[in-house]
Design a protein around this motif. Sequence first.
Motif, PDB file in Angstrom:
ATOM      1  N   UNK A 343      -4.610  22.544   5.035  1.00  0.00           N
ATOM      2  CA  UNK A 343      -5.710  21.747   4.632  1.00  0.00           C
ATOM      3  C   UNK A 343      -6.010  20.688   5.810  1.00  0.00           C
ATOM      4  N   UNK A 344      -5.009  20.194   6.614  1.00  0.00           N
ATOM      5  CA  UNK A 344      -5.379  19.369   7.754  1.00  0.00           C
ATOM      6  C   UNK A 344      -6.156  20.063   8.964  1.00  0.00           C
ATOM      7  N   UNK A 345      -5.651  20.962   9.040  1.00  0.00           N
ATOM      8  CA  UNK A 345      -6.089  22.063  10.359  1.00  0.00           C
ATOM      9  C   UNK A 345      -7.603  22.204  10.173  1.00  0.00           C
ATOM     10  N   UNK A 346      -7.954  22.864   9.015  1.00  0.00           N
ATOM     11  CA  UNK A 346      -9.399  23.079   8.705  1.00  0.00           C
ATOM     12  C   UNK A 346     -10.239  21.836   8.533  1.00  0.00           C
ATOM     13  N   UNK A 347      -9.521  20.929   7.956  1.00  0.00           N
ATOM     14  CA  UNK A 347     -10.311  19.329   7.738  1.00  0.00           C
ATOM     15  C   UNK A 347     -10.282  18.629   9.014  1.00  0.00           C
ATOM     16  N   UNK A 348      -9.655  19.202  10.242  1.00  0.00           N
ATOM     17  CA  UNK A 348      -9.821  18.379  11.356  1.00  0.00           C
ATOM     18  C   UNK A 348      -9.155  17.148  11.361  1.00  0.00           C
ATOM     19  N   UNK A 349      -7.963  17.284  10.599  1.00  0.00           N
ATOM     20  CA  UNK A 349      -7.197  15.936  10.486  1.00  0.00           C
ATOM     21  C   UNK A 349      -5.760  16.063  11.017  1.00  0.00           C
ATOM     22  N   UNK A 350      -5.255  17.338  11.548  1.00  0.00           N
ATOM     23  CA  UNK A 350      -4.282  17.666  12.038  1.00  0.00           C
ATOM     24  C   UNK A 350      -3.976  17.101  13.438  1.00  0.00           C
ATOM     25  N   UNK A 351      -3.092  16.307  13.405  1.00  0.00           N
ATOM     26  CA  UNK A 351      -2.614  15.453  14.893  1.00  0.00           C
ATOM     27  C   UNK A 351      -2.179  16.549  15.735  1.00  0.00           C
ATOM     28  N   UNK A 352      -2.592  16.416  16.868  1.00  0.00           N
ATOM     29  CA  UNK A 352      -1.994  16.982  18.037  1.00  0.00           C
ATOM     30  C   UNK A 352      -0.394  16.743  18.156  1.00  0.00           C
ATOM     31  N   UNK A 353       0.065  17.826  18.830  1.00  0.00           N
ATOM     32  CA  UNK A 353       1.596  17.507  18.992  1.00  0.00           C
ATOM     33  C   UNK A 353       1.783  16.152  19.672  1.00  0.00           C
ATOM     34  N   UNK A 354       1.070  15.790  20.630  1.00  0.00           N
ATOM     35  CA  UNK A 354       1.214  14.450  21.565  1.00  0.00           C
ATOM     36  C   UNK A 354       0.893  13.260  20.408  1.00  0.00           C
ATOM     37  N   UNK A 355       0.004  13.570  19.522  1.00  0.00           N
ATOM     38  CA  UNK A 355      -0.231  12.327  18.756  1.00  0.00           C
ATOM     39  C   UNK A 355       0.959  12.294  17.642  1.00  0.00           C
TER      40      UNK A 355
END
Length: 773
Positions: A343-355
């Motif tokens: 859900x986060x990935x396709x919604x553009x809301x998954x933080x990067x590893x650094x974040x």
Amino acid sequence: MRAPRALLPFLLLAAPWPSALSPPRFTREQMEAALPAESRALIVYGTRDQAAVTLLRARALALAGRFAGGDSAAARADRDATPQELGDRMLVLLGGPAENEWTRRLAPGLPLEFTPRGFRWFGRDYERPGDAIHLVYPSPLEPRRFLLLVAGNSPAALSDRGGGLGFGLDDWRIYRDGVLARRGRFAQSPSRPWRYDTALDRDLERERERFVEALRTRRGRGLAVRAPADLACEGAAAAAESLLVRLDRMGLGAPASAPATLTLYHTLEEKGTLTRDTRPEHLDLGGAHAALPAGRSALDLWSVAALRLRAAGAPAAAPYLRPAAVWLAGAFEGEPLARAVSRLYFGGLLPTARAAASRESEFRSPLQWIPARALLARALWESAGARRVAALRSLLAASPPSDLDSLCAAAGTRAAAVEKRYAALADSLARASPASLAAVRPRAWRPDQGFQRGVCLAHAVGLERGYLSAACARELARLRALGAEWVSLTPFGFLPSPATPEVFPSNEGGPDGESDEAVAEAGARARALGMRVWLAPHLWTRGWTGDLDFGPAGWPRFFERYRAFLLHYALLAEREGMDGLVVGHELAGASLGHPDRWRTLIAEVRRVYSGTLAYDANWGEELEGIRFWDALDVVGVSFYAPLAKAPTQDVAALESGAAKALRALRAVAARTRRPVLLAEVGYAPSPEAPVRPWEEPGGLPDLETQRACYEAVVRALEPCDWVAGALWWKWFSSDDRGGERDASFTPRGKPAERVLERALREWEERPVRVPER
């Protein structure tokens, strides 16, 4: 002769004192009704004990943000506060008589006795160092004003860890080492207000003892599961043991001397009553505790994985403890972790590893950051090779580094490798779950589904009264029986003042508030009854939220914080299958002045939420001026337009006023090509209701005027097939509000309820059409 400056505080305390302290004279309801609209507290901390001054002052300043709109001047040392000041405002006293001079002076007028080692509350002494009492009572200086007292037997008991400061429906709470031990409220009657009644005093220590005594224990491999005798625990026990076996195989075994204990409860409400933690799972020194939320078939069991990690040396306060446990359990908030990541990935809301590795003090939605950090824990593990157990242990430090490079260096891995693995895992998990996501998406409303007939269900503060409670379940069933098909649920965000661009969500509001688990519980129960759900987050502050004004530099900050707030509830609504989401509520300054920011925000919401979107505008200028209606599915309005210019009970006259106001809405519907949802419509039982419908003035209820307003609006709506629905404001989540003596908006137990029931039934299968220009 002028006194030396250093002596002035002490001379102030020696100033003339009232000859007698006043006993209670008014009921709590009368005192609440008499509160000034802009009531702010005076927070007085003690200075008598120098060892406690720093702590008490810090706590006073923190409370000023909650009770005094962020005004630090409202936090005052006891030696600097005068009797007149103390009597003019709601008073918060921090410290017992040994710390606070004003507590010492007012103690004879309070219903507790201070002893040399602590305090006595109606026959029982509390003299352990960790004992503290929080008391609400009429001020002995001015019985129309509330006094809130926080007193304890040690600095630790007076700290935030000593139980916070919150009362719900309670008039007192006694904490022991930070755990709520006793709570209750005073009986209220006009002749004997604030009377102690043993029937209203709950001894939670004894309740916990009886609960534990009645538990049965099922012992398995490395796990003891405790549950009430009538609660099936075999499924949870088997799943937990399977998880522990898998952890053993991963090299995450526990010492033989550290068996895990999982205690199960019937409901989240029971769990919250006995542990003061309403989350589906949590840990404490006694092990893991869990209750199955409504609408779910199995526990996540992250708490069992976390127990194993703690047994292996992870501190209880390790920031990565829960994320790592979520990864190991493979589940998050009632769904597979892979689905949450997708859900986060396709919604553009998954933080990067650094974040994900960064640390911030501001609110970050746990629905984003726990899955992201769970993914980071797995990426670190899989990148560490033979050192993976040691790498995980370094991640689970009490205070790990807050940047990815340092985090990986401490774990003995390369940041580039962890980033690459994180990205690969995110992509693979997300692409493996789209079908799973589609299966749980909300069903968006469309006009051909007919009129939305419903109510706004308001959270009554308190565990036994709020969204999480059995009382709420009963109220939902009553509403369904009345004919309601829709219900709106309202969590809140708090702004310290209309000029402070900070938003503090209630998502982790504790057992008495509109927590995520409470909102989800009410939503699941509503859906089980065949009802559909709007999630309608509101902001509140001192004053009307339509008057927010942060200046040119403050608006970007506001939208940054509001974005985090709204996207959190968008994720919650999507996960819980809620049918509609209100993206904003009566924020006129924000909506009229910054339409482009709203378009951007709505587009972000659409990427993670697939249900119906609305904005709830104030009925007047804001409704007419909004320029982003085309980005939404329906036009929402808080329909508080005046129905008359003077008080009246003439239904025909009120109907004419309602019809005139509805014609203005019809023009907006035609211009936007969107049906209009009356997201709030309601009237208090007041003579002024037709003139100022948005007010709840209190006083003697005028039930006939309320009924007439309801009747008029129902009649006026008859020809308006462009109206998407009506949600009546409001119905409380417990049955202790309502009835013919109640002056609040609710129609429950009043003549207006009969009008509401008739309308809800007549509106079944009522058509809705998209209006023509």
